[in-house]
Scaffold this motif. Sequence first.
Motif, PDB file in Angstrom:
ATOM      1  N   MET A   1      -2.085 -22.045  31.956  1.00  0.00           N
ATOM      2  CA  MET A   1      -2.576 -21.829  30.757  1.00  0.00           C
ATOM      3  C   MET A   1      -2.084 -22.663  29.659  1.00  0.00           C
ATOM      4  O   MET A   1      -0.918 -23.126  29.891  1.00  0.00           O
ATOM      5  CB  MET A   1      -2.328 -20.375  30.322  1.00  0.00           C
ATOM      6  N   LYS A   2      -2.628 -23.205  28.610  1.00  0.00           N
ATOM      7  CA  LYS A   2      -1.978 -24.214  27.658  1.00  0.00           C
ATOM      8  C   LYS A   2      -1.563 -23.429  26.469  1.00  0.00           C
ATOM      9  O   LYS A   2      -2.639 -22.779  25.692  1.00  0.00           O
ATOM     10  CB  LYS A   2      -3.143 -24.898  27.341  1.00  0.00           C
ATOM     11  N   LYS A   3      -0.459 -23.437  26.290  1.00  0.00           N
ATOM     12  CA  LYS A   3       0.073 -22.961  24.857  1.00  0.00           C
ATOM     13  C   LYS A   3      -0.350 -23.754  23.871  1.00  0.00           C
ATOM     14  O   LYS A   3      -0.237 -25.138  23.886  1.00  0.00           O
ATOM     15  CB  LYS A   3       1.742 -22.781  24.754  1.00  0.00           C
ATOM     16  N   THR A   4      -1.181 -23.058  22.908  1.00  0.00           N
ATOM     17  CA  THR A   4      -1.799 -23.808  21.672  1.00  0.00           C
ATOM     18  C   THR A   4      -1.422 -23.626  20.400  1.00  0.00           C
ATOM     19  O   THR A   4      -1.221 -22.365  20.017  1.00  0.00           O
ATOM     20  CB  THR A   4      -3.309 -23.589  21.740  1.00  0.00           C
ATOM     21  N   LEU A   5      -0.872 -24.457  19.544  1.00  0.00           N
ATOM     22  CA  LEU A   5      -0.547 -24.162  18.356  1.00  0.00           C
ATOM     23  C   LEU A   5      -1.655 -24.576  17.566  1.00  0.00           C
ATOM     24  O   LEU A   5      -2.292 -25.692  17.392  1.00  0.00           O
ATOM     25  CB  LEU A   5       0.521 -25.357  17.680  1.00  0.00           C
ATOM     26  N   ILE A   6      -2.054 -23.643  16.476  1.00  0.00           N
ATOM     27  CA  ILE A   6      -3.371 -23.643  15.771  1.00  0.00           C
ATOM     28  C   ILE A   6      -2.870 -23.965  14.142  1.00  0.00           C
ATOM     29  O   ILE A   6      -2.296 -23.266  13.392  1.00  0.00           O
ATOM     30  CB  ILE A   6      -4.168 -22.393  15.727  1.00  0.00           C
ATOM     31  N   LEU A   7      -2.936 -25.437  13.831  1.00  0.00           N
ATOM     32  CA  LEU A   7      -2.596 -25.718  12.364  1.00  0.00           C
ATOM     33  C   LEU A   7      -3.751 -25.348  11.567  1.00  0.00           C
ATOM     34  O   LEU A   7      -4.832 -26.190  11.713  1.00  0.00           O
ATOM     35  CB  LEU A   7      -2.110 -27.287  12.751  1.00  0.00           C
ATOM     36  N   GLY A   8      -3.454 -24.873  10.490  1.00  0.00           N
ATOM     37  CA  GLY A   8      -4.446 -24.244   9.689  1.00  0.00           C
ATOM     38  C   GLY A   8      -5.197 -22.860   9.956  1.00  0.00           C
ATOM     39  O   GLY A   8      -6.268 -22.580   9.693  1.00  0.00           O
ATOM     40  N   ALA A   9      -4.222 -21.944  10.766  1.00  0.00           N
ATOM     41  CA  ALA A   9      -4.643 -20.821  11.054  1.00  0.00           C
ATOM     42  C   ALA A   9      -5.194 -20.009   9.865  1.00  0.00           C
ATOM     43  O   ALA A   9      -4.553 -20.087   8.779  1.00  0.00           O
ATOM     44  CB  ALA A   9      -3.519 -20.025  11.676  1.00  0.00           C
TER      45      ALA A   9
END
Length: 119
Positions: A1-9
């Motif tokens: 699985m790809k750990k994802t940072l959501i910028l603009g959450a």
Amino acid sequence: MKKTLILGASTNPARYAYLVANKLVRKGHAIVNVGRKVGKVAGVEIEQPEQIHTDIDTVTVYVGPQNQAPYYDYILKTNPKRIIFNPGAENPELAEMAANQDIEVVEACTLVMLNTGQY
């Protein structure tokens, strides 16, 4: 699985960042929410861009290019494998900086990528 940072959450259910956060979690991906607002999205607190996460596969960007400059160092120090610029977030300057660090740059819609199995 790809750990994802959501910028603009965002905690706004009408925002694509909100929809993507929930879709990523449903598909088993770990997420880090980063934004200006306080709250939780998909069960994960929204953070300020202070802690550098070093285990991020993908940064998906939902901040317009005119507001991205303050995040440049933060994103690049995170050293993700790729950055996805969602529609309206495309930024040639940041894309070039990322490419110079061997970070893959993708201009696409994360939600579409998830829905079509391209994520």
